[in-house]
Design a protein around this motif. Structure first.
Motif, PDB file in Angstrom:
ATOM      1  N   LEU A 213       0.822  -1.217   0.000  1.00 56.44           N
ATOM      2  CA  LEU A 213       0.000   0.000   0.000  1.00 56.44           C
ATOM      3  C   LEU A 213       0.850   1.258   0.000  1.00 56.44           C
ATOM      4  N   ILE A 214       1.928   1.256   0.775  1.00 59.31           N
ATOM      5  CA  ILE A 214       2.786   2.438   0.863  1.00 59.31           C
ATOM      6  C   ILE A 214       3.460   2.727  -0.478  1.00 59.31           C
ATOM      7  N   GLY A 217       0.720   3.507  -3.153  1.00 56.91           N
ATOM      8  CA  GLY A 217       0.121   4.804  -2.839  1.00 56.91           C
ATOM      9  C   GLY A 217       1.034   5.964  -3.178  1.00 56.91           C
ATOM     10  N   ALA A 218       2.345   5.813  -2.905  1.00 56.50           N
ATOM     11  CA  ALA A 218       3.302   6.875  -3.208  1.00 56.50           C
ATOM     12  C   ALA A 218       3.412   7.109  -4.715  1.00 56.50           C
ATOM     13  N   LEU A 219       3.447   6.024  -5.490  1.00 52.64           N
ATOM     14  CA  LEU A 219       3.547   6.165  -6.949  1.00 52.64           C
ATOM     15  C   LEU A 219       2.268   6.752  -7.530  1.00 52.64           C
ATOM     16  N   VAL A 220       1.116   6.343  -6.986  1.00 51.58           N
ATOM     17  CA  VAL A 220      -0.159   6.915  -7.427  1.00 51.58           C
ATOM     18  C   VAL A 220      -0.214   8.398  -7.084  1.00 51.58           C
ATOM     19  N   PHE A 221       0.322   8.766  -5.920  1.00 53.13           N
ATOM     20  CA  PHE A 221       0.377  10.171  -5.503  1.00 53.13           C
ATOM     21  C   PHE A 221       1.122  11.005  -6.553  1.00 53.13           C
ATOM     22  N   LEU A 222       2.300  10.545  -6.970  1.00 54.16           N
ATOM     23  CA  LEU A 222       3.084  11.273  -7.972  1.00 54.16           C
ATOM     24  C   LEU A 222       2.378  11.308  -9.317  1.00 54.16           C
ATOM     25  N   THR A 335     -12.410  -2.402   0.802  1.00 47.59           N
ATOM     26  CA  THR A 335     -12.828  -1.002   0.854  1.00 47.59           C
ATOM     27  C   THR A 335     -11.757  -0.117   1.477  1.00 47.59           C
ATOM     28  N   VAL A 336     -11.196  -0.554   2.599  1.00 44.34           N
ATOM     29  CA  VAL A 336     -10.189   0.281   3.257  1.00 44.34           C
ATOM     30  C   VAL A 336      -8.926   0.378   2.407  1.00 44.34           C
ATOM     31  N   ALA A 337      -8.541  -0.723   1.724  1.00 45.72           N
ATOM     32  CA  ALA A 337      -7.372  -0.667   0.844  1.00 45.72           C
ATOM     33  C   ALA A 337      -7.637   0.281  -0.327  1.00 45.72           C
ATOM     34  N   ASN A 338      -8.834   0.169  -0.916  1.00 47.78           N
ATOM     35  CA  ASN A 338      -9.216   1.090  -1.994  1.00 47.78           C
ATOM     36  C   ASN A 338      -9.136   2.541  -1.536  1.00 47.78           C
ATOM     37  N   SER A 339      -9.621   2.787  -0.327  1.00 51.16           N
ATOM     38  CA  SER A 339      -9.705   4.165   0.148  1.00 51.16           C
ATOM     39  C   SER A 339      -8.332   4.784   0.380  1.00 51.16           C
ATOM     40  N   TYR A 340      -7.353   3.973   0.809  1.00 53.97           N
ATOM     41  CA  TYR A 340      -6.006   4.515   0.976  1.00 53.97           C
ATOM     42  C   TYR A 340      -5.366   4.846  -0.369  1.00 53.97           C
ATOM     43  N   VAL A 341      -5.486   3.917  -1.324  1.00 54.40           N
ATOM     44  CA  VAL A 341      -4.884   4.159  -2.634  1.00 54.40           C
ATOM     45  C   VAL A 341      -5.608   5.279  -3.351  1.00 54.40           C
ATOM     46  N   PRO A 386       8.402  -0.437 -11.177  1.00 52.47           N
ATOM     47  CA  PRO A 386       8.778  -1.836 -10.923  1.00 52.47           C
ATOM     48  C   PRO A 386       9.033  -2.149  -9.445  1.00 52.47           C
ATOM     49  N   LEU A 387       9.129  -1.119  -8.592  1.00 51.31           N
ATOM     50  CA  LEU A 387       9.323  -1.361  -7.163  1.00 51.31           C
ATOM     51  C   LEU A 387       8.078  -1.916  -6.485  1.00 51.31           C
ATOM     52  N   ILE A 388       6.914  -1.817  -7.154  1.00 55.04           N
ATOM     53  CA  ILE A 388       5.687  -2.345  -6.563  1.00 55.04           C
ATOM     54  C   ILE A 388       5.856  -3.854  -6.352  1.00 55.04           C
ATOM     55  N   PRO A 389       5.635  -4.358  -5.137  1.00 57.39           N
ATOM     56  CA  PRO A 389       5.805  -5.798  -4.899  1.00 57.39           C
ATOM     57  C   PRO A 389       4.859  -6.630  -5.767  1.00 57.39           C
ATOM     58  N   LYS A 390       5.332  -7.768  -6.236  1.00 56.90           N
ATOM     59  CA  LYS A 390       4.486  -8.679  -6.989  1.00 56.90           C
ATOM     60  C   LYS A 390       3.525  -9.389  -6.039  1.00 56.90           C
TER      61      LYS A 390
END
Length: 399
Positions: A213-214, A217-222, A335-341, A386-390
């Protein structure tokens, strides 16, 4: 298609159409507030940033609360109803002019609160209902949100021109309240169906999911800084290039048609090759097509074609991200995972992008320069994807 699937897709799509349709109502009303009410554009711009941040900050709280209760239809309808209340306060700002600023402020805060509900809740309901085929369902649903974002501002504009601000906005307030009721009636029998899908307060995710998520979320933020920041000021940029308000509106209408097609396509692609790969493909195509747009800003056809292709690839967060969450997370954490991203990454990232461009303009840099800055941020985000975990590296996914 079985009745349950049809009902979920139909009524969540109606909710997405209504929710995204009012997303641009405040920027539209800024024109009226500055010209007719003589309200400071700086004050109104500050409210726009505040309600966007409020939406992003409330989204994880609502998602966490929803995952502990089997009340998804009520929450989705409530979000639309809160948005109806927001438009009601905007209506009152024209009716009781000496209280315009308090009513506008209340309306903006309610709009931000209402916008926090639909995306994590609707995405989770679709993912739980459609399972492995949720990518296509999310894509179709997302295209309805894109249609709402394109059509409703124009509809509201015509209603205001034809009926005046008070009657036009008042009728639209009633419409939103009726839509909220219809959505609730259509979805009220759609429940999670199992106690295992309602998360207990003591349940915790494996630590690998938090890392996921971290990073995501960070990549989506950028990425959202880039997309929202450029979108917010695109109209002004096109006007500066072509000096035509009519053409600016036409460019925006045609340009955003790409997203109507892109959402179903990338939802299907998420099913076929997985959310991680689709996210990377979408990001790469976004920077390629926006790069072409920056290279040929004064070539009418090339700039328009490249921007249509950009919206085709870029405005796909709903099916890709929420489909990706559905592929990797336990169902009682959807839902909570969706809401953070979505809330923190996508929404607050978008507010940061808008604030960055505003700051650059305030110190007298051009819009084109700010677009290059955001374009650089998008490249950084894509290179780091590519840093996103598989999925294989995450903890066990419960069903």
């Amino acid at each position: 298609m079985e009745s349950k699937y049809f009902r979920v897709l139909t009524f969540t799509s109606l909710a997405h159409f209504a929710n995204d349709g009012v997303f641009l109502i405040f920027p539209l009303l800024i024109v009226y507030y500055t010209t007719e009410e003589k309200i400071s554009v700086v004050f109104l711009g500050g409210l726009a940033i505040v309600y966007t941040l409020l939406s992003g900050l409330l989204s994880p709280l609502i998602g966490d609360f929803a995952d502990k209760r089997d009340k998804d239809p009520e929450f989705i309808a409530l979000g639309i109803l809160v948005e109806a209340m927001a438009i009601g306060f905007f209506t009152l700002s024209f009716l009781v002019r000496f209280l315009a600023i308090p009513f506008i402020t209340l309306g903006a805060l309610l709009l931000g609160a209402g916008q926090a509900f639909y995306h994590p809740l609707g995405g989770a309901m679709l993912s739980r209902t459609f399972g492995k085929t949720s990518g296509r369902a999310l894509g179709i649903n997302g295209s309805m949100g894109s249609l709402g974002r394109a059509l409703i501002p124009s509809i509201i504009s015509f209603m205001i021109i034809g009926l005046g601000e008070i009657l036009g906005l008042g009728i639209f307030t009633l419409y939103m309240a009726i839509v909220a009721f219809i959505i609730y009636v259509g979805l009220m029998n759609i429940r999670r169906g199992s106690s295992s899908l309602v998360r207990k307060s003591s349940e915790k995710l494996d630590r690998s999911f938090y890392k996921f998520l971290i990073i995501l979320g960070a990549l989506v933020f950028l990425r959202s800084m880039f997309i929202t920041g450029t979108t917010t000021f695109l109209g002004e940029f096109i006007y500066q290039v072509y000096l035509s308000k009519a053409f600016t509106g036409l460019f925006l209408t045609i340009g955003f048609l790409g997203s109507v097609v892109g959402q179903p396509f990338f939802g299907w692609l998420t099913e076929r090759i997985g959310g991680r790969t689709t996210f990377i493909v979408s990001s790469v195509l976004s920077i390629v097509f926006f790069g072409l747009f920056l290279v040929f800003p004064r070539d009418l056809y090339l700039s328009l074609i490249s921007y249509v292709l950009f919206t085709f690839a870029a405005f796909t967060a709903f099916p890709i991200l929420l489909g990706y969450i559905g592929q990797t997370f336990p169902k009682n954490f959807f839902t909570v995972a969706n809401s953070y991203v979505w809330g923190v990454g996508n929404t607050i990232g978008g507010a940061a992008g808008t604030a960055l461009v505003t700051g650059l303009l305030d110190v007298h840099y051009t819009i084109l320069f700010s677009f290059y800055v955001l374009f650089t941020i998008a490249i950084i985000s894509t290179v780091l994807s590519p840093l996103i975990p598989k999925a294989s590296s995450l903890g066990k996914k419960s069903e």
